[in-house]
Design a protein around this motif. Structure first.
Motif, mmCIF file in Angstrom:
data_model
loop_
_atom_site.group_PDB
_atom_site.id
_atom_site.type_symbol
_atom_site.label_atom_id
_atom_site.label_comp_id
_atom_site.label_asym_id
_atom_site.label_seq_id
_atom_site.Cartn_x
_atom_site.Cartn_y
_atom_site.Cartn_z
ATOM 1 N N SER A 265 -0.720 7.708 2.928
ATOM 2 C CA SER A 265 -0.573 6.519 3.770
ATOM 3 C C SER A 265 -1.758 5.572 3.638
ATOM 4 C CB SER A 265 -0.411 6.936 5.238
ATOM 5 O OG SER A 265 -1.559 7.653 5.682
ATOM 6 N N ILE A 266 -2.907 6.099 3.201
ATOM 7 C CA ILE A 266 -4.103 5.260 3.089
ATOM 8 C C ILE A 266 -3.946 4.189 2.013
ATOM 9 C CG2 ILE A 266 -5.319 6.683 1.380
ATOM 10 C CD1 ILE A 266 -7.896 6.159 3.005
ATOM 11 N N LEU A 267 -2.956 4.356 1.124
ATOM 12 C CA LEU A 267 -2.721 3.313 0.131
ATOM 13 C C LEU A 267 -2.277 2.012 0.786
ATOM 14 C CD1 LEU A 267 -0.985 5.149 -2.870
ATOM 15 C CD2 LEU A 267 -3.412 4.790 -2.398
ATOM 16 N N GLY A 268 -1.865 2.090 2.024
ATOM 17 C CA GLY A 268 -1.526 0.884 2.770
ATOM 18 C C GLY A 268 -2.733 0.023 3.066
ATOM 19 N N PRO A 288 5.133 5.403 3.159
ATOM 20 C CA PRO A 288 4.368 5.260 4.406
ATOM 21 C C PRO A 288 4.633 3.920 5.091
ATOM 22 C CG PRO A 288 2.985 6.111 2.643
ATOM 23 C CD PRO A 288 4.264 5.687 1.997
ATOM 24 N N THR A 289 4.732 3.947 6.394
ATOM 25 C CA THR A 289 4.928 2.706 7.139
ATOM 26 C C THR A 289 3.743 1.763 6.977
ATOM 27 O OG1 THR A 289 4.006 3.773 9.108
ATOM 28 C CG2 THR A 289 6.404 3.808 8.840
ATOM 29 N N LEU A 294 0.968 -4.427 3.333
ATOM 30 C CA LEU A 294 0.647 -4.943 1.997
ATOM 31 C C LEU A 294 1.325 -6.298 1.793
ATOM 32 C CD1 LEU A 294 1.002 -1.621 -0.049
ATOM 33 C CD2 LEU A 294 -1.068 -2.645 0.915
ATOM 34 N N SER A 295 0.755 -7.306 2.394
ATOM 35 C CA SER A 295 1.383 -8.631 2.428
ATOM 36 C C SER A 295 1.430 -9.313 1.067
ATOM 37 C CB SER A 295 0.638 -9.529 3.421
ATOM 38 O OG SER A 295 -0.734 -9.656 3.057
ATOM 39 N N LYS A 296 0.574 -8.897 0.131
ATOM 40 C CA LYS A 296 0.541 -9.537 -1.184
ATOM 41 C C LYS A 296 1.390 -8.799 -2.212
ATOM 42 C CE LYS A 296 -4.102 -11.459 -0.532
ATOM 43 N NZ LYS A 296 -5.492 -11.525 -1.081
ATOM 44 N N LEU A 297 1.979 -7.683 -1.818
ATOM 45 C CA LEU A 297 2.735 -6.866 -2.757
ATOM 46 C C LEU A 297 3.984 -7.609 -3.239
ATOM 47 C CD1 LEU A 297 2.472 -4.027 -4.009
ATOM 48 C CD2 LEU A 297 4.028 -3.205 -2.240
ATOM 49 N N GLU A 298 4.142 -7.706 -4.559
ATOM 50 C CA GLU A 298 5.268 -8.428 -5.148
ATOM 51 C C GLU A 298 6.285 -7.490 -5.775
ATOM 52 O OE1 GLU A 298 3.528 -11.061 -7.937
ATOM 53 O OE2 GLU A 298 2.377 -12.185 -6.442
ATOM 54 N N VAL A 299 5.814 -6.474 -6.499
ATOM 55 C CA VAL A 299 6.696 -5.547 -7.182
ATOM 56 C C VAL A 299 6.244 -4.129 -6.894
ATOM 57 C CG1 VAL A 299 7.628 -4.824 -9.409
ATOM 58 C CG2 VAL A 299 7.073 -7.221 -9.016
ATOM 59 N N THR A 300 7.201 -3.272 -6.547
ATOM 60 C CA THR A 300 6.859 -1.903 -6.227
ATOM 61 C C THR A 300 8.044 -0.981 -6.520
ATOM 62 O OG1 THR A 300 6.063 -0.418 -4.491
ATOM 63 C CG2 THR A 300 7.615 -2.108 -3.831
ATOM 64 N N GLY A 301 7.741 0.304 -6.646
ATOM 65 C CA GLY A 301 8.791 1.308 -6.785
ATOM 66 C C GLY A 301 9.551 1.219 -8.080
ATOM 67 N N PRO A 302 10.837 1.545 -8.071
ATOM 68 C CA PRO A 302 11.650 1.475 -9.280
ATOM 69 C C PRO A 302 11.622 0.071 -9.857
ATOM 70 C CG PRO A 302 12.816 2.638 -7.544
ATOM 71 C CD PRO A 302 11.585 2.057 -6.909
ATOM 72 N N ALA A 311 8.638 -4.242 7.439
ATOM 73 C CA ALA A 311 8.869 -2.867 7.869
ATOM 74 C C ALA A 311 10.061 -2.223 7.182
ATOM 75 C CB ALA A 311 9.062 -2.822 9.383
ATOM 76 N N ASP A 312 10.937 -3.022 6.584
ATOM 77 C CA ASP A 312 12.095 -2.465 5.900
ATOM 78 C C ASP A 312 11.716 -1.623 4.693
ATOM 79 O OD1 ASP A 312 13.709 -3.654 7.695
ATOM 80 O OD2 ASP A 312 14.187 -5.394 6.446
#
Length: 319
Positions: A265-268, A288-289, A294-302, A311-312
């Motif tokens: 969760s600390i990666l948040g 992790p919630t 991470l307001s600047k995150l553009e691409v993540t996961g698959p 929060a979604d």
């Protein structure tokens, strides 16, 4: 009244960059080296040239440039033959005689054979780029690269370093001035030394596309890392929670490894993070919630899953 040779030389003393980009001029290489080589801080670039310089530039270029380096007090000299035509030629060992050279860029030149260990004699070198020469190889790189104590930038991507051995990265980790390490797809094996986490100036680490195994070192504060790419290796174990301390991290590529466990969760806390790829591992459990921060995150996961859903983003996400 025409310009005299002396006036031409005096004017050339003010020149910092000589570029022969895609030119068609049929002027001997040594003309540039002798006339323009008097300017302090010369950066000679023969890039994608079709002017016949390619095969003149090997040993001859090194010999001419060596003479120029003997002219008093040249402190900031650079030599670049990026994307030139040296197909089926090796890097001449005489390059090691350029003892005052600070920048050496020989990327994508079609060089083959051994990387000359004489480069280890260039003790003032700060920038070394030998990338995209797939015919280049080395079995003793780890023995001499430790001599380059002032090296700040290293790019050996897409060379053949399969014979360099598992200890090469340990040798590179001793170069404490490094800010950039780019070694993509060059046949690295072994483990990433824990001492990489002690490179206090490191901002860019790219080791993707190799055969590295073992665990991810405990990269964390106060490292100034902004880019970390370890994807497409054989790394295993869990994601180290120390990654959450990389306050300047913008891009994190860890996909296609053998990582397992949950996402810390600390990666948040990675407030600067823009790109995160973790797919094709064995990670499991909920996102992790804390990732909602991470307001600047553009691409993540698959691949193709775009963040920005606040929060979604929480929920089950198995890799």
């Amino acid at each position: 009244m025409g310009v005299t040779p002396l006036e031409l030389v005096l004017h050339a003393m003010k020149i910092k960059v000589v570029s022969c980009l895609e030119s068609s001029y049929n002027i001997p290489l040594h003309f540039f080296l002798h006339v323009f080589g008097f300017g302090l801080g010369l950066f000679l670039v023969l890039d994608r040239n079709e002017n016949g310089f390619g095969h003149l530039a090997g040993v001859a270029a090194v010999a001419y440039y060596q003479l120029l380096c003997m002219f008093g007090g040249r402190e900031n000299v650079s030599l670049g033959f990026q994307e030139s035509s040296f197909n089926l030629l090796s890097i001449p060992p005489q390059v090691g005689e350029l003892r005052r050279l600070k920048n050496l860029r020989l990327s994508d030149c079609g060089f083959i054979g051994q990387i000359p260990r004489e480069i280890g004699n260039m003790s003032t070198l700060k920038f070394l780029d030998l990338s995209y020469n797939e015919g280049l190889q080395s079995s003793n790189l780890g023995d001499w690269i430790t001599n380059l104590r002032g090296l700040e930038y290293l790019d050996l991507s897409y060379n053949n370093l399969t014979m360099a051995g598992d200890t090469l990265l340990g040798s590179i980790a001793s170069l404490t001035n490094l800010t950039t390490i780019r070694m993509y797809g060059c046949g690295l094996s072994g483990e990433i030394p824990p001492s990489f986490a002690n490179l206090s100036r490191l901002q860019w680490l790219g080791l993707s596309g190799n055969s590295l195994r073992g665990k991810i070192p405990a990269f964390g504060a106060p490292l100034p890392l902004s880019y970390l790419a370890l994807s497409a290796n054989n790394l295993e174990g869990s994601l180290p929670s120390s990654l959450g301390g990389l306050s300047k991290l913008q891009s994190l590529y860890l996909y296609s490894n053998k990582l397992n466990g949950s996402i810390p969760s600390i990666l948040g806390n990675l407030s600067a993070l823009r790109i995160l790829y973790l797919q094709n591992n064995s990670l499991s459990g909920p996102i992790p919630t804390s990732f909602a921060k991470l307001s600047k995150l553009e691409v993540t996961g698959p691949a193709g899953d775009v963040a920005g859903r606040s929060a979604d983003i929480a929920g089950d996400w198995t890799y």
